[in-house]
Design an enzyme around this catalytic site. Structure first.
Site, PDB file in Angstrom:
ATOM      1  N   CYS A 305       0.827  -1.210   0.000  1.00 47.22           N
ATOM      2  CA  CYS A 305       0.000   0.000   0.000  1.00 47.22           C
ATOM      3  C   CYS A 305       0.862   1.261   0.000  1.00 47.22           C
ATOM      4  CB  CYS A 305      -0.939   0.011   1.212  1.00 47.22           C
ATOM      5  SG  CYS A 305      -0.077  -0.281   2.767  1.00 47.22           S
ATOM      6  N   ARG A 346       3.423 -19.935   3.515  1.00 45.27           N
ATOM      7  CA  ARG A 346       4.311 -18.935   4.144  1.00 45.27           C
ATOM      8  C   ARG A 346       5.528 -18.851   3.246  1.00 45.27           C
ATOM      9  NH1 ARG A 346       4.086 -17.090   9.324  1.00 45.27           N
ATOM     10  NH2 ARG A 346       5.925 -15.951  10.022  1.00 45.27           N
ATOM     11  N   GLU A 354      -4.251  -5.750  -2.871  1.00 47.49           N
ATOM     12  CA  GLU A 354      -4.136  -4.753  -1.807  1.00 47.49           C
ATOM     13  C   GLU A 354      -5.187  -3.673  -2.041  1.00 47.49           C
ATOM     14  OE1 GLU A 354      -2.353  -4.974   0.841  1.00 47.49           O
ATOM     15  OE2 GLU A 354      -2.485  -2.953   1.667  1.00 47.49           O
ATOM     16  N   GLU A 437      -3.791 -16.714   9.222  1.00 47.72           N
ATOM     17  CA  GLU A 437      -4.210 -15.350   8.874  1.00 47.72           C
ATOM     18  C   GLU A 437      -4.184 -15.243   7.353  1.00 47.72           C
ATOM     19  OE1 GLU A 437      -1.708 -12.060  10.122  1.00 47.72           O
ATOM     20  OE2 GLU A 437      -2.855 -10.793   8.752  1.00 47.72           O
TER      21      GLU A 437
END
Lengths: 530, 530
Positions: A305, A346, A354, A437
């Site tokens: 971002c 991961r 985004e 997550e």
């Protein structure tokens, strides 16, 4: 925190007797009034402990707290004296010097002694003492001194706060759902050759996996992002270091960042010794290469971002424009992970949609709320997953290296909601470690509008928000709960997958590697084509 | 090129008289026969100029060309002697040493003296003399010696070839078409704020430009790529240096590459002095940072096709799989350009649809031909551009630092076709500098299947091909010829643009920057919504 030091003020000429009387009165006024202004707690203000009037100078012992700090106190003293002595005796201040300044901190704190102005750091009896070099007027006026004290304050807080870096409060969760699958999708994807590892935490995705990822991204865009009016932009994926200073990432997560360097010369003949070496030895030695490249002046896309705030840097916005709602999905992010790298769950290089927005606080909160609703719908109704939402330490507090002392759920204050999905292959849903997550939603308050100086034309407050949809993780979460049989997949997702013919898997003499892998590929590939 | 040196062979014991006679015969045989094998040109073979037989040793003066090189000649001599003396007298070779080896080159060539084995490099009378250290048997057997000679040979060729690095032969061109527009679209895009520069050669694309780019990419995929059966894959965008050795880019274009480094430690407390410094000084010093990161061990995506060959590295493929046809559009490429950066036409970070294929030579050629046909259709019929195709120096020859001595058009041999579009804003179509390369198509022969050891199960030859569609450049080319009024755009492109509502432009107090820019934005934006 206490700050002590001796302030030495040299005047432009010798002081007459009357001036000495005036100075005594001024010091009384300062100690009782002016040096106490700016805080309700007298302990946090400044105090003149003693003073000594010389022929042409004044020596003051100062002891201050963290609100009216010694630098501010010194300048206040200077200003009052200069004004009164100037008016009454035409005497000015020639020189200002703070000798032997010391910062006394509770607890054992490490402060880098390579910092400018720092002379010595040591600890005694659970206190840390930071001795500074003598400071002159120009030093006292610099924001560097203020930032140094802020740094120390932060470290002090962090010390008192201890290791309690993880905060996690459940906001909401789905019902438990029937378990269909208990295997590790990462392992299966590698076994059947849909992904191939190329380097630590980096993979090539063959067309079948690419198609599954793309289908999920499209579904997410159609169900969540586009109905809320977000529009696609394209952000660069390499940023000058200064951007990382402004976002705070360079201070908070520098250990997970990947850095980029430019070649020192554009003239290839200057590389000849290295090229000769590589040609003859058939190896590319990083240490040799380093001699030919500049020190790193960029970092690779970390939060994705960053360019959004950067775009609006120094701009003045008006109501017609607000809120701005964009998303970017034009390339990978990089996050160096020392341990725990696993499959495409991961990884070092990963892909994310985004989502970013900017507006007045109520607009930013409203967008976050609507996004949260849509996410919940997407998780529960569209993908039929077992999920939960948690309120966590505001990520930007962590990421910028600043630590907040307490955490509380106030959904309208800056903060982050994590979106987590259960991975049955890892074990019981009761244990936190078995949840993944897959994304988060944050509102940042003025953190970025301040550091990038993004202004409103009527000086109204502007906030920003962002939300990352980790494509690989969402797909892993879906496969972990639903498995590799499309007949068990959520209807809507299957519909998106079926929109195009299913791509060819790579199957040949040496690939997939094992017989089991080739058999599993055959089974899965067949089901995809039913 | 001549290679000279003295070969000293020490035997396991003293030589009897008869052995000395045998040696004389052997040397005659070697000089007339065995040392001449492997080349038709006796000048390129090896020659024994003189010899001297000692008590237990033989000293030979050698002078060789580049085909039977001195190392190969030395080993041949050793083997013949060891076989004959072993059989007849049970005498073996104890020691082999090449003393004072020298390479004599035509022309002045720079060779890095930091290379292993090199003692001295100097030139006299338009010749370069490379003196090597003494070499022993194990050195002579190493491929390092071979590679060193190859490097020197290449440099020698390049020297003779001079600066003639640019080859360009027109293959085909479109008819001239009516000119609609003479302005620089890069300038307009920046003025109206659809793009904003963030750093040297890097830009943020706002939603309107993103939409125009996406529409063009989709059209290209639908018209050219998908009908030919290419399937999308996702390639990483950061590669270990070894990959660049195998593709040759590290040797050929190292001056245009961007390199990446990992942090030295994953423990953030080890960064504390740097973080403290950045906090207090509010600056990120690259030289300081360099102390905390490893030497660069990666490079950023350069050609975008690298991971394709990497994927198949060491695999054995069969006919069922071939040909493999993929494309990747998952992220940016980086190319450091010292000068000539302009708008989004020539940039550091750019976006490309990279099309790759792998198969037997006839398959690879056939795919290239079909792609070329489709490109021509796309350029001429779909986009209605003024274009031309050119046969250029095979890019991989340039890129790998190897230079071919002549160029000829044989479309079925490895080589590159450049796709160029005229930019009216730059000037007349007669001048080469006013044309923009928007993409290219290459077939590489075995270059990559060899260096990545990609094999066929029946040992058939495998080739690869690749083609890059530079998204920004295609859009610039289209806008440069058609302008910003959609009513002049090709019908099919407009149809793709109209598929979705046209995104919002950013227009606010300080953006676009100038009054002219804001007015131009208003005009263009209005036309987009008609």
């Amino acid at each position: 925190m206490r700050i002590v030091g001796t302030l030495e003020i040299v005047f432009s000429k010798a002081l007459p007797m009357e001036a000495k009387d005036d100075i005594e009165k001024v010091i009384e006024y300062l100690n009782n009034d002016y040096l106490k202004k700016g805080t309700k707690d007298p302990n946090e203000a400044a105090n003149i402990e003693s003073f000594e009037i010389g022929e042409d100078r004044l020596i003051i012992k100062l002891n201050t707290g963290s609100k009216v700090r010694i630098d501010e106190a010194s300048l206040r003293i200077r200003n009052v004296l200069s004004s009164i002595l100037g008016r009454n005796y035409k005497i000015g201040v020639r020189n200002l010097k703070l000798t032997e300044p010391k910062i006394l901190l509770d607890g054992i704190i490490s402060v880098s002694i390579s910092l400018p102005f720092i002379k010595k750091v040591y600890s005694e009896e659970r206190r840390t003492i930071v001795e500074l070099n003598d400071l002159f007027e120009s030093d006292l006026k610099k924001p560097i001194f203020l930032r140094l004290l802020r740094l120390i304050e932060e470290k002090e807080k962090r010390y008192r706060w201890g290791g309690k870096a993880e905060h996690w409060i459940l906001l909401k969760n789905s019902s438990t759902k029937p378990v269909l699958f208990y295997e590790d999708p990462n392992k299966i994807l590698e076994e059947i050759g849909w992904i191939k590892r190329t380097s630590i935490g980096q993979w090539i995705y063959t067309p079948p996996l690419t198609h599954l990822l793309n289908s999920l991204k499209e579904l997410f865009l159609d169900e969540v992002i586009k109905p809320l009016g977000f529009e696609e932009a394209i952000f660069p994926k390499m940023y000058p270091l200064e951007v990382g200073l402004k976002t705070g990432h360079l201070k908070g997560v520098i250990n997970s960042m990947v850095f980029a360097s430019l070649p020192k010369s554009y003239n290839i003949s200057e590389f000849e010794p290295l090229i000769d070496y590589m040609t003859v030895m058939d190896e590319a030695p990083p240490k040799e290469l380093q001699k030919y490249v500049e020190p790193p002046s960029y970092f690779l896309c970390f939060a994705q971002c960053e360019p959004f705030y950067w775009f609006f840097e120094n701009e003045i916005l008006d109501d017609n424009l607000l809120p701005v709602k964009w998303y970017d999905m034009s390339g990978p992010s990089f996050r160096w992970e020392a341990g725990g790298i696993h499959g495409i769950e991961r990884i070092i290089e990963f892909h994310r949609i985004e989502v970013v927005w900017l507006g007045k606080p109520e607009q930013v909160i409203d967008i976050r709320n609507r996004l949260l609703e849509k996410y919940e719908y997407f998780l529960d109704k569209v993908l039929d997953l077992e999920w939960r939402l948690a309120w966590v330490t505001p990520w930007f507090y962590e990421h910028s290296g600043i630590v907040e002392e307490k955490i509380e759920i106030d959904i309208d204050r800056p903060g982050t909601v994590d979106i987590e999905v259960w991975l049955p292959y890892k074990g019981s849903r009761e244990e936190n470690k078995n949840w993944l997550e897959v994304g988060n939603i944050s509102i940042h308050g003025t953190k970025f509008t301040q550091s990038f100086r993004i202004k409103h034309n009527k000086d109204e407050t502007l906030w920003t928000g962002c939300s990352g949809f980790g494509s690989e993780r969402w797909l892993i979460a879906l496969l972990a709960q639903k498995g590799f049989d499309p007949s068990s997949w959520p209807k809507k997702y299957l519909e998106y997958v079926k929109r195009k013919p299913f791509p060819k898997s790579i199957s040949t003499i040496t690939y997939p590697k094992t017989k089991e892998g080739r058999e599993a590929l055959h089974q899965i590939d067949t089901k995809m084509r039913v």
